[in-house]
Design a protein around this motif. Structure first.
Motif, PDB file in Angstrom:
ATOM      1  N   PHE A  93       0.815  -1.479  -0.046  1.00 12.53           N
ATOM      2  CA  PHE A  93       0.154  -0.006  -0.143  1.00 12.53           C
ATOM      3  C   PHE A  93       0.943   1.219   0.087  1.00 12.53           C
ATOM      4  N   PHE A  94       0.222   2.414  -0.364  1.00  8.95           N
ATOM      5  CA  PHE A  94       0.810   3.625  -0.296  1.00  8.95           C
ATOM      6  C   PHE A  94       1.516   4.186   1.266  1.00  8.95           C
ATOM      7  N   HIS A  95       2.830   4.677   1.065  1.00  5.82           N
ATOM      8  CA  HIS A  95       3.297   5.431   1.963  1.00  5.82           C
ATOM      9  C   HIS A  95       3.260   7.110   1.683  1.00  5.82           C
ATOM     10  N   ASN A  96       3.390   7.868   2.543  1.00  2.25           N
ATOM     11  CA  ASN A  96       3.919   9.320   1.980  1.00  2.25           C
ATOM     12  C   ASN A  96       4.719  10.093   3.297  1.00  2.25           C
ATOM     13  N   ILE A  97       6.091   9.679   3.176  1.00  9.42           N
ATOM     14  CA  ILE A  97       7.006  10.123   4.245  1.00  9.42           C
ATOM     15  C   ILE A  97       7.231  11.905   4.035  1.00  9.42           C
ATOM     16  N   GLU A 125       7.888  11.320   9.587  1.00 14.36           N
ATOM     17  CA  GLU A 125       6.529  10.576   9.819  1.00 14.36           C
ATOM     18  C   GLU A 125       5.961  10.262   8.433  1.00 14.36           C
ATOM     19  N   CYS A 126       4.759   9.478   8.499  1.00 14.76           N
ATOM     20  CA  CYS A 126       4.179   9.033   7.248  1.00 14.76           C
ATOM     21  C   CYS A 126       2.628   9.743   7.374  1.00 14.76           C
ATOM     22  N   ALA A 127       2.138  10.391   6.405  1.00 17.15           N
ATOM     23  CA  ALA A 127       0.978  11.197   6.286  1.00 17.15           C
ATOM     24  C   ALA A 127      -0.165  10.227   6.108  1.00 17.15           C
ATOM     25  N   ILE A 128      -0.083   9.076   5.937  1.00 11.76           N
ATOM     26  CA  ILE A 128      -0.938   8.016   5.776  1.00 11.76           C
ATOM     27  C   ILE A 128      -1.174   7.380   7.023  1.00 11.76           C
ATOM     28  N   HIS A 129      -0.144   7.051   7.659  1.00  8.97           N
ATOM     29  CA  HIS A 129       0.081   6.172   8.986  1.00  8.97           C
ATOM     30  C   HIS A 129       0.462   6.908   9.992  1.00  8.97           C
ATOM     31  N   PRO A 130      -0.340   7.535  10.817  1.00 11.55           N
ATOM     32  CA  PRO A 130       0.101   8.325  11.690  1.00 11.55           C
ATOM     33  C   PRO A 130       1.205   7.573  12.987  1.00 11.55           C
TER      34      PRO A 130
END
Ligand SMILES: [Cu+2]
Length: 116
Positions: free
Chosen positions: A65-69, A102-107
């Motif tokens: 799945f996507f991450h947004n670091i 951090e990751c914007a999708i997974h706090p």
């Protein structure tokens, strides 16, 4: 007073030391995987890592799945955008200090990068 041959040896030692020092501070690239919503370096889950000024971190998504670091730290603010499994994006750290990643999708994803 040193003899000429001793001076040459001393000079060679100084040059050797300078070369070793130069290679020790050469910038490195380190892969940081995103795996099971954690940051992983060389197979180990990490919440804090230490690198050197000039080093690059390659954030590589190893999850299906996507991450947004991103980071909001003053020292190095960045946003890598959403990227899928198999893709990677790099960030170079050019100043000493601490950066919160951090990751914007997974706090729950969090890592501290200390740049020395
Ligand atoms: Cu994520």
């Amino acid at each position: 007073m040193l003899k000429s041959s001793q001076q040459k040896l001393l000079h060679a030692a100084v040059i050797t030391t300078a070369l070793l020092t130069a290679s020790a501070v050469q910038a490195a690239e380190l892969v940081v995987d995103q795996h099971n919503k954690t940051f992983v370096v060389e197979g180990n889950k990490v919440e804090a890592i230490t690198i050197h000024v000039g080093d690059t971190l390659r954030f590589r998504n190893d999850d299906p799945f996507f991450h947004n670091i991103f980071s909001l730290s003053d020292l190095k603010t960045f946003d890598l955008g959403s990227f899928p499994k198999g893709q990677s994006k790099t960030v170079t750290f050019d100043k000493a200090g601490m950066v919160e990643v951090e990751c914007a999708i997974h706090p729950e994803m969090y890592m501290e990068v200390t740049v020395k």
